[in-house]
Scaffold this active site. Sequence first.
Site, PDB file in Angstrom:
ATOM      1  N   TYR A 123     -10.581 -34.807  16.058  1.00  0.00           N
ATOM      2  CA  TYR A 123     -11.568 -35.850  16.332  1.00  0.00           C
ATOM      3  C   TYR A 123     -11.538 -36.939  15.263  1.00  0.00           C
ATOM      4  CZ  TYR A 123     -13.567 -32.761  19.875  1.00  0.00           C
ATOM      5  OH  TYR A 123     -13.762 -31.968  20.983  1.00  0.00           O
ATOM      6  N   LYS A 170      -5.791 -21.657  14.969  1.00  0.00           N
ATOM      7  CA  LYS A 170      -4.521 -21.486  15.689  1.00  0.00           C
ATOM      8  C   LYS A 170      -3.410 -21.633  14.636  1.00  0.00           C
ATOM      9  CE  LYS A 170      -2.355 -21.041  19.685  1.00  0.00           C
ATOM     10  NZ  LYS A 170      -2.498 -19.936  20.621  1.00  0.00           N
ATOM     11  N   ASP A 213      -7.442 -18.490  21.176  1.00  0.00           N
ATOM     12  CA  ASP A 213      -7.341 -17.964  22.541  1.00  0.00           C
ATOM     13  C   ASP A 213      -7.880 -16.531  22.613  1.00  0.00           C
ATOM     14  OD1 ASP A 213      -5.135 -18.031  20.852  1.00  0.00           O
ATOM     15  OD2 ASP A 213      -3.689 -17.582  22.406  1.00  0.00           O
ATOM     16  N   ASP A 237     -16.115 -27.283  19.729  1.00  0.00           N
ATOM     17  CA  ASP A 237     -16.595 -28.008  20.901  1.00  0.00           C
ATOM     18  C   ASP A 237     -16.429 -27.130  22.144  1.00  0.00           C
ATOM     19  OD1 ASP A 237     -17.506 -30.008  22.490  1.00  0.00           O
ATOM     20  OD2 ASP A 237     -15.881 -31.412  22.128  1.00  0.00           O
TER      21      ASP A 237
END
Length: 345
Positions: A123, A170, A213, A237
């Site tokens: 962002y 990640k 995930d 988010d």
Amino acid sequence: MYKITLIPGDGIGEEVTNAMTKVVEATGVDIVWEKLQAGQKAIEKYDKPLPDYVIDSIKKNKIAIKGPITTPVGKGFRSVNVELRKTLDLYANVRPVKSFEGIRSRYEDIDLTIIRENTEGLYSGIEHSIGDFAGESIKIITKKASDKIVDFACKYLKKNSYKRLTCVHKANIMKLSDGLFLREFYKVASENSIPKKDLSSSQDIYADDLIVDAAAMNLVLNPEKFDLMVMPNLYGDILSDLCAGLVGGLGIIASANIGDEYAVFEAVHGSALEIAGQNIANPTAIIQAAVMMLRYIGEDKAASLIEEALKEVFIEGKCLTSDLGGKAKTDEFAEELSRKIKAKR
Ligand code: NAD
């Protein structure tokens, strides 16, 4: 007397913020709302989605509460929400997710909180096109911002008596950006006396991590196993909306954007344009944001009064908005809450 900046926003913003101010007024806390517009309404008048007077007002009052602001998809002005968080250095986004008795949902007894880094990651707003062939969005994760958000999370864990602090990342793919976040996570957790999970010893509090995930799957399978989670911007988010779904939907979850100097409270949901102007939106999320705001300014009694009234309304189940299976209008819900709050005072 408190002076607080109020940004109604657009879509269902005006309706839910009106309901919220009515409910807060019922607690008797003396608040003067400085009502200002941002987003499309501000563009029409001032040619700018986030006019300086909004920033100046929040800097002066230190605290704001806002309704949702529509962000054009794939074109147009940059998100006012992202701009506000960056300009005021509201680096921590705190989203508590708790089950309410009486609200139909897939799970019961959920009590977890997501803390999302609010100022960088994907962002950062650094994007460009490469001719017509590609678009590039830059993801930035710094040591400074990572340390700050993890330190905030560690302190939040202790203050709220949580036991497990989970970092979501990640880092297996983005080894440099998420890798740095993960490395700093364990370093700062250890500095705050929150040790890495160790199966061979019994630990009162501990830190662990999950790839995003796997975190999504585990949140759906066993949400009750989570306590406090800290993560970069985009994952926060997405996962906070997922978590809202676990306890009854977007209509009930609030968030706080906290910095060292200022705080802005809001609902997690967006402007829900398709139901705007019909007096059917659920104002619970922005009311819960007001509860967080009242606690932040030290008005704990007023915050508890609203929470108790919400609890009663949901358990009774007679005055629910349509997203929760009821027929009540936005203002009827607010009136019922206000009546209960006044009776308790
Ligand atoms: P949304 O949250 O507006 O709507 C998603 C779904 O939830 C819709 O079906 C909507 O009707 C329902 N819903 C949301 N809030 C509700 C409420 N209080 N009561 C009953 N039902 C409710 O999400 P979206 O459609 O993805 O976003 C719409 C716009 O809002 C976009 O422009 C987006 O950028 C913006 N947005 C703003 C914020 C913010 O200001 N903080 C947050 C999220 C999205």
